[in-house]
Design a protein around this motif. Structure first.
Motif, mmCIF file in Angstrom:
data_model
loop_
_atom_site.group_PDB
_atom_site.id
_atom_site.type_symbol
_atom_site.label_atom_id
_atom_site.label_comp_id
_atom_site.label_asym_id
_atom_site.label_seq_id
_atom_site.Cartn_x
_atom_site.Cartn_y
_atom_site.Cartn_z
ATOM 1 N N LEU A 132 -21.883 13.624 -22.862
ATOM 2 C CA LEU A 132 -20.855 14.362 -23.678
ATOM 3 C C LEU A 132 -19.266 13.720 -23.584
ATOM 4 N N PHE A 133 -19.235 13.276 -22.253
ATOM 5 C CA PHE A 133 -17.898 12.551 -21.937
ATOM 6 C C PHE A 133 -18.221 11.333 -21.115
ATOM 7 N N PRO A 134 -18.213 10.104 -21.994
ATOM 8 C CA PRO A 134 -18.768 8.964 -21.332
ATOM 9 C C PRO A 134 -17.869 8.398 -20.600
ATOM 10 N N PRO A 135 -17.967 7.748 -19.240
ATOM 11 C CA PRO A 135 -16.794 7.024 -18.404
ATOM 12 C C PRO A 135 -15.846 6.101 -19.179
ATOM 13 N N THR A 136 -16.504 5.323 -20.405
ATOM 14 C CA THR A 136 -15.579 4.578 -21.034
ATOM 15 C C THR A 136 -16.085 4.925 -22.584
ATOM 16 N N VAL A 137 -15.106 5.079 -23.363
ATOM 17 C CA VAL A 137 -15.413 5.213 -24.828
ATOM 18 C C VAL A 137 -14.621 3.855 -25.717
ATOM 19 N N GLN A 138 -15.344 3.259 -26.240
ATOM 20 C CA GLN A 138 -14.938 2.370 -27.298
ATOM 21 C C GLN A 138 -14.324 2.767 -28.646
ATOM 22 N N GLY A 139 -13.002 2.631 -28.895
ATOM 23 C CA GLY A 139 -12.558 2.842 -30.135
ATOM 24 C C GLY A 139 -12.364 1.833 -31.198
ATOM 25 N N THR A 140 -13.185 1.314 -31.859
ATOM 26 C CA THR A 140 -13.146 0.176 -32.480
ATOM 27 C C THR A 140 -12.114 0.482 -33.642
ATOM 28 N N GLY A 141 -11.192 -0.041 -34.053
ATOM 29 C CA GLY A 141 -10.430 0.067 -35.101
ATOM 30 C C GLY A 141 -9.719 1.550 -35.019
ATOM 31 N N GLY A 180 -2.921 0.564 -37.162
ATOM 32 C CA GLY A 180 -3.170 -0.551 -37.864
ATOM 33 C C GLY A 180 -4.625 -1.054 -37.964
ATOM 34 N N GLY A 181 -5.445 -0.281 -37.183
ATOM 35 C CA GLY A 181 -6.721 -0.605 -37.023
ATOM 36 C C GLY A 181 -7.199 -1.340 -35.969
ATOM 37 N N GLU A 202 -4.437 8.121 -30.750
ATOM 38 C CA GLU A 202 -5.053 8.408 -29.304
ATOM 39 C C GLU A 202 -5.920 9.437 -29.168
ATOM 40 N N ALA A 203 -5.150 10.523 -29.849
ATOM 41 C CA ALA A 203 -5.901 11.958 -29.870
ATOM 42 C C ALA A 203 -7.052 12.022 -31.101
ATOM 43 N N GLN A 204 -6.566 11.615 -32.118
ATOM 44 C CA GLN A 204 -7.581 11.650 -33.159
ATOM 45 C C GLN A 204 -9.058 10.662 -32.773
ATOM 46 N N GLY A 205 -8.471 9.578 -32.379
ATOM 47 C CA GLY A 205 -9.700 8.531 -32.137
ATOM 48 C C GLY A 205 -10.722 9.066 -31.146
ATOM 49 N N LEU A 206 -10.025 9.518 -30.028
ATOM 50 C CA LEU A 206 -10.822 10.002 -28.997
ATOM 51 C C LEU A 206 -11.808 11.215 -29.405
#
Length: 271
Positions: free
Chosen positions: A77-86, A90-91, A246-250
């Protein structure tokens, strides 16, 4: 008194009986009607079966989501690392690293009073939270999943209220951060909240949220919801720093993982 058989005319103009022609045509027409009704009936029955299967699947998925907080490992549910491509301004790409996980708790004292009141109609089964930092350790973001006691109708009603009254954009309804001691987030308190998002799900008994701020503990005079901070032309400090992203992407990516785990749990078959 009797009547002769109805007659028609052939290509030579001679009279001929129509009985033999009418009967086959009538039979053929009747067959077409029966076939058509059969196809229509089959289609309607098929649609009922599809609708029923869809409803059952949705209900199963909704019910399965209620227990994810204890059925699924925290790393799922809460991975140690989360990738936020784009996911950045500005993406730009983002990478978030988990720095703390809060013990699963009830909701007493977990939210500011007004937010607690707004969420009260759906109840509180369990609350789980984790705090992340970005790759530069400049920002910290707490993401939370509130598992409610509500049925689908209750979640839908709350979602409609949040949307109609714009409750997810009110600064007096910001979620609280999880400021774990000994981490980059230990100074992440109420006055450090810069941007946030709250999402009331309707396909699961869950309210997902995230709140972000600076890792250096600076206070924020004008916090701004993620939806407003990400809007074109936003000029607040939170918007300029990309804290809305930051908030929305995560939050988006944690919500996505929740749904993936819900789907996996709902389709599991007993051995």
């Amino acid at each position: 008194m009797t009547f002769g058989e109805p007659e028609g005319y052939d290509e030579r103009g001679w009279g001929r009986s129509l009985v033999r022609r009418v009967a086959p045509r009538t039979a053929a027409a009747a067959a077409c009607v029966v076939l058509g009704l059969g196809l229509i009936g089959g289609a309607v029955t098929g649609s009922w079966l599809v609708d029923d299967d869809t409803a059952v699947s949705a209900a199963t998925s909704f019910g399965s989501a209620a227990g994810l907080w204890h059925d699924v490992p925290v790393d799922e549910l809460f991975p140690p690392t989360v990738q936020g491509t784009g996911a950045g301004p500005g993406g730009a790409d983002r990478t978030w690293t988990r720095i703390a996980v809060a013990p699963a708790t009830g909701c007493a004292g977990a939210f500011d009073p007004l937010l607690s009141k707004a969420l009260a109609p759906v109840g509180c089964r369990r609350l789980i939270r984790a705090t992340y930092t970005d790759a530069t350790q400049s920002y910290v973001t707490t993401v939370g999943l509130l598992f409610t006691n509500a049925e689908p109708a209750g979640m839908t009603a709350l979602a409609k209220r949040f949307e109609a009254e714009h409750l997810d954009r009110r600064t007096d309804l910001m979620p609280l951060p999880y400021a774990a001691k000994g981490t980059a987030a230990e100074r992440f308190g109420k006055r450090q909240r810069a941007s946030w998002t709250v999402s009331v799900l309707t396909d699961a008994p869950v309210v997902a949220y995230a709140v972000s701020g600076w890792a250096d503990g600076r206070t924020v005079d004008t916090p701004q919801s993620a939806a407003d901070a990400e809007a074109s032309g936003a000029t607040t400090a939170a918007a300029q720093a990309g804290l809305g992203n930051e908030a929305q992407g995560l939050a988006d990516r944690i919500e996505r993982r929740l749904r993936q785990n819900t789907a996996g749990t709902a389709t599991e078959k007993p051995s």
